[in-house]
Design an enzyme around this catalytic site. Sequence first.
Site, PDB file in Angstrom:
ATOM      1  N   ASP A  15       0.935  -1.429   0.143  1.00 26.68           N
ATOM      2  CA  ASP A  15      -0.073   0.130   0.060  1.00 26.68           C
ATOM      3  C   ASP A  15       0.957   1.035   0.001  1.00 26.68           C
ATOM      4  O   ASP A  15       0.672   2.230   0.842  1.00 26.68           O
ATOM      5  CB  ASP A  15      -0.981  -0.068   1.272  1.00 26.68           C
ATOM      6  CG  ASP A  15      -1.863  -1.273   1.475  1.00 26.68           C
ATOM      7  OD1 ASP A  15      -2.037  -1.722   0.287  1.00 26.68           O
ATOM      8  OD2 ASP A  15      -1.817  -1.612   2.513  1.00 26.68           O
ATOM      9  N   GLU A 170     -11.036   0.913  -4.069  1.00 26.84           N
ATOM     10  CA  GLU A 170     -10.176   1.176  -2.914  1.00 26.84           C
ATOM     11  C   GLU A 170      -9.143   2.150  -3.257  1.00 26.84           C
ATOM     12  O   GLU A 170      -8.898   2.278  -4.503  1.00 26.84           O
ATOM     13  CB  GLU A 170      -9.765   0.265  -1.836  1.00 26.84           C
ATOM     14  CG  GLU A 170      -9.036  -0.859  -2.746  1.00 26.84           C
ATOM     15  CD  GLU A 170      -9.083  -2.240  -1.833  1.00 26.84           C
ATOM     16  OE1 GLU A 170      -9.755  -2.348  -0.982  1.00 26.84           O
ATOM     17  OE2 GLU A 170      -8.183  -3.002  -2.416  1.00 26.84           O
TER      18      GLU A 170
END
Length: 511
Positions: A15, A170
């Site tokens: 991420d 997302e």
Amino acid sequence: MRTYRNPVIGGFHPDPSVCRVGEDYYLVCSSFEYFPGVPIFHSRDLVHWRQIGNVLDRPSQLHLPPGTLASGGIFAPTIRHHDGLFYMITTNVSDDRGHFLVTAERPEGPWSDPVWIDLPRVDPSLAWDEEGHCWLTTSGPRLARIDPASGEVLEGPFDIWAGTGGKYPEAPHLFQTGGWWYLLLSEGGTERGHAVSIARARSPRGPFEPGPVNPILTHRGTSRPIQSTGHADLVCAPDGTWWMILLGARPRGYSPEFQVLGRETFLVPVEWVDGWPVVGPVEERHPAPAAWHPLPPPPVRDDFDAPVPAPCWISVRCRPDDSWSLTERPGRLTLHATGPTLDRPGHTFFGRRQQHHDCRVSARLDPDPGRAGLSVRLDEAHHYDIEVSGGEVSVIARIGPLRQVVARRPVGPGPLTLTVHCRTADPLPPSVTSAAEAGAGPVGVGARGPDTIAFSADGVLLAELDGRYLSTEVATGFTGRVIGMYVTEGSAAFDWFDYEGTDDEPVVPVA
């Protein structure tokens, strides 16, 4: 032509989010149930990165309760720089207060205590418009205008784009260029179906039109060695070139293949065509950016002579002050037991991410009068340990509900060297006694897993275990292997700890 090799940050560093300040780049990653949280890195060229600290380095910033699940905790941070201040925003999914942001004048810190924002969902990101309004995006994606000083929600939240129909829209990042607001979005889940899509609008409120070709990046359904590409962020270099930082995984072994290092950080160049970003496949090698600032290789050994732990060292959920010391026995890391087993939360553990598929890890341990050793860990239910206690060294495998001692032998009093060797191919290194000579048959060798993990004490091989059981595909979750020192009874002192990658895969130096 100069090239760089992917990943640019190896091992469990998922991420990623990046920002540029002048000629310097700063990058943060998810840390989940580990403390300290949110590792932060610095680079001058997007290729060579050095960890300069951890954003969440004290309990007032990061509270991970004992019941925090593996792969809980800190999800998907975003780093931005605005009006001379660094911002990091993230979500602690193990805390019911929602998202929070912290700020710092310098990326090394100190970072502030959290400002909480009462909004649902995950993957928060920040952007500022020309009027100085601060916009917060979250998964969905949804948009809200906030006051970053107080956390107050001033407008919204409201949906801004439905994506292309993939599951789990997302990691939304808003950025402005060429008179347009672009919304970068990941879809398809963070597994093999991961993808990156794009839309744009004249205002951050929308309406957003999708790009002419979506997704702009995915490796799903391919045989490429890099899989699960997604959760991306964009950055413009000083020379005007654009780059995408993203996560990916490198599975190994027989079908369905197994990822053991977790999701890693990759870099890929971006071109602009008719006002839209175009991204090619993520290759193992790419032409390098114009700027090139190599870093010295990281030291193999930590002698524990520094006054504080290096930023690469992480513990599970917390690190109580009375559980460790670098001054109690100068030149050694002394650990004190806080729990009786690695199979449940509450134990004392000092580890670092495994960053190479092939690596050798050794530590010099004085166990008296404790029970201590080295562990290769994914979570409480998936770990392999080499442990010393009561005049005996043993190798323990915990796989799901099963726990078994797979090898043991007596050892004399005093310090000894424990070694963990992860390898993707035979033969054993010549410095290690053969399994037959050691009297311990290999366990799982010959299986078609991603690697073999060998355990030895003072050069004598005790056991070899199939690495597939310490993989995401078996254990599930969002993390990767962490290899570290532990104590579950009494105290133990570690004189040094070596980590050596035995292949040419990249590894990020530590400060």
